[in-house]
Write an enzyme that holds these catalytic residues in place. Structure first.
Site, PDB file in Angstrom:
ATOM      1  N   CYS A 338      93.096 103.552  66.547  1.00 48.78           N
ATOM      2  CA  CYS A 338      92.832 104.141  67.859  1.00 48.78           C
ATOM      3  C   CYS A 338      93.448 105.520  68.089  1.00 48.78           C
ATOM      4  O   CYS A 338      92.770 106.387  68.644  1.00 48.78           O
ATOM      5  CB  CYS A 338      93.117 103.194  69.006  1.00 48.78           C
ATOM      6  N   ARG A 367     100.283  96.583  58.627  1.00 46.98           N
ATOM      7  CA  ARG A 367     101.206  96.140  59.670  1.00 46.98           C
ATOM      8  C   ARG A 367     102.315  95.357  59.002  1.00 46.98           C
ATOM      9  O   ARG A 367     102.044  94.427  58.246  1.00 46.98           O
ATOM     10  CB  ARG A 367     100.465  95.261  60.686  1.00 46.98           C
ATOM     11  N   GLN A 385      89.586  96.428  59.585  1.00 46.48           N
ATOM     12  CA  GLN A 385      88.745  95.862  60.630  1.00 46.48           C
ATOM     13  C   GLN A 385      87.408  96.579  60.613  1.00 46.48           C
ATOM     14  O   GLN A 385      87.329  97.717  60.178  1.00 46.48           O
ATOM     15  CB  GLN A 385      89.388  96.076  62.001  1.00 46.48           C
ATOM     16  N   ASP A 387      86.205  98.231  62.715  1.00 48.04           N
ATOM     17  CA  ASP A 387      86.791  98.759  63.932  1.00 48.04           C
ATOM     18  C   ASP A 387      85.906  99.838  64.551  1.00 48.04           C
ATOM     19  O   ASP A 387      85.230 100.575  63.842  1.00 48.04           O
ATOM     20  CB  ASP A 387      88.135  99.392  63.544  1.00 48.04           C
ATOM     21  N   HIS A 389      85.808 102.469  68.343  1.00 49.51           N
ATOM     22  CA  HIS A 389      86.271 102.784  69.691  1.00 49.51           C
ATOM     23  C   HIS A 389      85.136 103.455  70.427  1.00 49.51           C
ATOM     24  O   HIS A 389      84.485 104.342  69.881  1.00 49.51           O
ATOM     25  CB  HIS A 389      87.523 103.650  69.634  1.00 49.51           C
ATOM     26  N   LYS A 469      91.402  92.061  77.432  1.00 55.23           N
ATOM     27  CA  LYS A 469      90.745  91.870  76.140  1.00 55.23           C
ATOM     28  C   LYS A 469      89.886  90.620  76.184  1.00 55.23           C
ATOM     29  O   LYS A 469      90.268  89.633  76.811  1.00 55.23           O
ATOM     30  CB  LYS A 469      91.876  91.723  75.126  1.00 55.23           C
ATOM     31  N   HIS A 515      88.120  99.261  72.755  1.00 51.87           N
ATOM     32  CA  HIS A 515      88.373  98.945  71.344  1.00 51.87           C
ATOM     33  C   HIS A 515      87.496  97.744  71.038  1.00 51.87           C
ATOM     34  O   HIS A 515      87.446  96.824  71.849  1.00 51.87           O
ATOM     35  CB  HIS A 515      89.814  98.494  71.114  1.00 51.87           C
TER      36      HIS A 515
END
Length: 643
Positions: A338, A367, A385, A387, A389, A469, A515
């Site tokens: 992000c 992580r 991911q 992923d 945005h 979320k 997200h």
RNA sequence: GCCGACGUAGCUCAGCUGGUAGAGCAACGCAUUCGUAAUGCGUAGGUCGCCGGUUCGACUCCGGCCGUCGGCUCCA
């Protein structure tokens, strides 16, 4: 004394005196039913047998035939276990049991030393003795003072503290069997003898009231059933489930490797990489349709960008940090895309005409998860991911959520996955932004989920620090829930990065930010998908799509020719030219879950054909077909991603 | 990170109370050339997770570390 009417499942109505118990009603229906009775059910809620009925109602008697009967048995076995522990360890303090008894029971104890496996054996033996004592469960409603006196005298300090957590005005009920008493809502079986089979599962540490800052208690898990057969069946089911555990299949099918020198960081082996790439390619193929643009942003960034995003303060300990090459500030490996996507948005002056801007990325994220949390592919330190945005105008958020769920449905349908549970996670204790904005955002998200046709549960306080979320959860083979797809609003990042766009009114506005991930982490998705399919992937994802099985050495040349033709058509093919019998090769290909086998012998070679054996449909000898037609058929199925 | 259990050949596992390791499958070799879920024989393969201690002697006992598993907590 006045009477009330009790409606029964068969449509009959019984007249009983007001204040009669559930058990009284059962007895009135029949002595056999009363003997088998475990609890009652009124308006879908389980009630204790000793509960008195004060008003007319519809009542169902729950026996061992009812799945809920098992819950009552396990809950009662739970008390028997606490009783056994108190008898063997009189100094132990009893904390609380479990609320969900669908599969197991548990109690937490405050003891000087953790329980050993031998202790568990002794406790299990003691439980059997207690059951043989055939004590009735007794329900008592007491005042708060009385309860406090009882537990204080018993030295059950934890219990007294738990008592303070019960809101005023609520009935305080105790359940006794023999000399054991506990604060409990019930329901319980009539008599301990109704617990037919029990088993302790394991001991584990658990923080008091689930808070890491509190002391650790010792928890014992167990399960119980009405009969030994049911317990046996339960254990067999678990054993079968373990057979399809993704970690086991990952090794058996050569999909991935987890190395002690890289905890939580999977090695994808060639076959696993096929599945991984297949999923990635599938997602990418949908990007044009759903309006995503793919970017790739830096793996390693200076600390500054994470300070801007807030991750530096919130997650510093959970990231990997390094010194810069010179004496510059420290640099961190990205744990999420992000911040970089915000940076991309901030390049140049944005117009409302560009919105929604949907930036997607598959970069690997790292992580530094605490060692104890790592689990196979489900919880890793190195992941990617699917992923993205989404930067949009605030009034476009609902459309974007709807679009997301449309995409999610398409993906999960294509993969043959069902059983998703969708939940809204709301404002946590630590958060950024204005609580009022959160309330509005939470409401909008929930509406959008329901508009997409999903039931939306609530997980209070579970959201990320930057916004509410929606999580799509899926259960693994051991019944544990994992979040796959997710979409979350970001109330913090656009402001922190000073993002803005020119609206049609010519003024500067702050974009809304979402997200989202459809598969979630590829690693976690693979873990669940491997278990869901038991490694039996659809043709388009199968690491080996066709196994060519020549019957004898003289067929090897033809086998290789067929294989070359298939490979040239983009089919992943394996020729088993070992000097083994056909049956052996078939068995091997079956165990490796190869979807299509081609046995090649004299017949095929002479005719220039193949006779595909389709494992999935259990078709052992299909029509012989020309090799070219076979390739065409396969490439078509693969291109359509047929399940 | 915390509590507990576990860590033996590529995989699955056996190895009693301390006397330097064994099976099945896989691999490799030879024989077999076989029509829809395991052909036979043979060979090779392990400083028993790592480090230290106790002991004449440690896979076995003790301690530390690493990892895995199940929980707890955490999960951007």
């Amino acid at each position: 004394m006045s009477t009330i009417e009790v409606g029964l499942p068969d449509g009959r109505t019984l007249e009983v005196s007001q204040g009669a118990t559930v058990l009284d009603v059962a007895e009135q229906i029949g002595a056999g039913l009363a003997r088998a009775a475990l609890a009652g059910r009124i308006a879908g809620e389980l009630v204790d047998l000793r509960q008195s009925l004060d008003a007319s109602c519809s009542l169902e008697i729950v026996t061992t035939k009812d799945p809920a009967g098992g819950e009552v048995i396990r809950h009662s076995a739970e008390h028997v276990m606490a009783d056994a522990v108190k008898r063997l360890f009189p100094q132990a303090q009893v904390d609380a049991g479990r609320t969900d008894h669908t599969e197991k029971f548990q109690y937490d104890f405050k003891v000087a030393e953790p329980f050993t496996p031998e202790d568990l054996d002794a406790i299990a033996a003691q439980m059997k003795k207690i059951v043989k004592e055939k004590a009735d469960f007794v329900r008592e409603v007491v005042t708060r003072e009385e309860a406090e006196r009882i537990f204080t005298e018993m030295g059950e300090d934890l219990k007294v503290q738990r008592l303070h957590d019960i809101p005023d005005g609520q009935d305080i009920t105790l359940f006794r069997h023999g000399k054991f008493v506990d604060l409990c809502r019930g329901p319980h079986v009539r008599n301990t003898k109704q617990i037919g089979a029990m088993q302790l599962i394991e001991a584990a540490g658990a923080y008091w009231k689930g808070d890491e800052r509190n002391e650790m208690l010792q928890r014992i898990y167990g399960t119980a059933f009405a009969t030994k057969d049911e317990l046996k069946e339960h254990n067999e089911r678990l054993e079968q489930a373990r057979e399809r555990d993704h970690r086991r299949l990952g090794t058996q099918l050569d999909l991935f490797h987890l190395d002690p020198d890289a905890p939580g960081s999977p090695y994808y082996l060639p076959k696993g990489m096929v599945v991984y790439n297949g999923l990635v390619d599938f997602m990418k193929s949908l990007y044009p349709k759903y309006g995503y643009s793919e970017v790739m942003t830096p793996q390693v960034n200076r600390a500054r960008i994470y300070k801007t995003s807030g991750h530096y303060d919130m997650f510093h300990d959970d990231m990997f940090w390094m010194d810069g090459a010179d004496d510059e500030e420290e640099v961190g490996v990205k744990a999420t895309n992000c911040p970089c996507h915000c940076r991309v948005f901030s390049l140049g002056k944005r117009s409302y005409r560009e919105l929604p801007l949907r930036l997607a990325e598959f970069s690997r994220l790292h992580r530094n998860e605490r060692s104890g949390t790592l689990t196979g592919l489900s919880r890793v330190r190195s992941m990617a991911q699917d992923d993205a945005h989404i930067f949009c105008e605030p009034e476009q958020v609902e459309d974007e959520v709807a679009r997301f769920f449309e995409m999610l449905k398409e993906v999960y349908t294509a993969l043959g996955l069902d059983g998703l549970e969708v939940k809204l996670e709301t404002r946590p204790e630590e958060f950024m932004g204005d609580p009022a904005d959160w309330d509005v955002a939470e409401g909008r998200l929930k509406d959008a989920v329901e508009a997409a046709g999903f039931q939306c549960g609530i997980n209070p306080g579970e959201a990320a620090f930057y916004g509410p979320k929606v999580a799509c959860d899926f259960k693994d083979v051991l019944g544990r829930s994992w979040t796959l797809g997710t979409i979350q609003m970001d109330m913090a990042m656009p402001g922190r990065f000073g993002l803005h766009y020119t609206g049609r009114d010519g003024e500067e506005h702050q974009p809304a930010m979402l997200h989202r991930a459809v598969l979630g982490s590829l690693e976690r998705f693979m873990s669940l998908y491997i278990e869901h399919t038991a490694g039996d992937f659809p043709l388009w994802l199968s690491p080996v799509q066709v196994a060519i099985l020549p019957i004898a050495d003289r067929h090897h040349d033809y086998a290789r020719k067929v294989a070359d033709t298939l490979a040239a058509g983009g089919i992943r093919v394996f020729v088993d030219d070992r000097a083994e019998k056909l049956n052996y090769k078939i068995r091997e290909a079956e165990l490796q879950k190869v979807p299509i086998m081609c046995v090649l012998g004299d017949q095929e070679e002479e005719a220039g054909t193949v006779s595909p054996r389709l494992r999935r449909v259990g078709e052992h000898r299909a029509e012989a077909m020309a090799v070219d037609a076979f390739v065409e058929d396969l490439t078509g199925r693969v291109a359509r991603r047929e399940v």
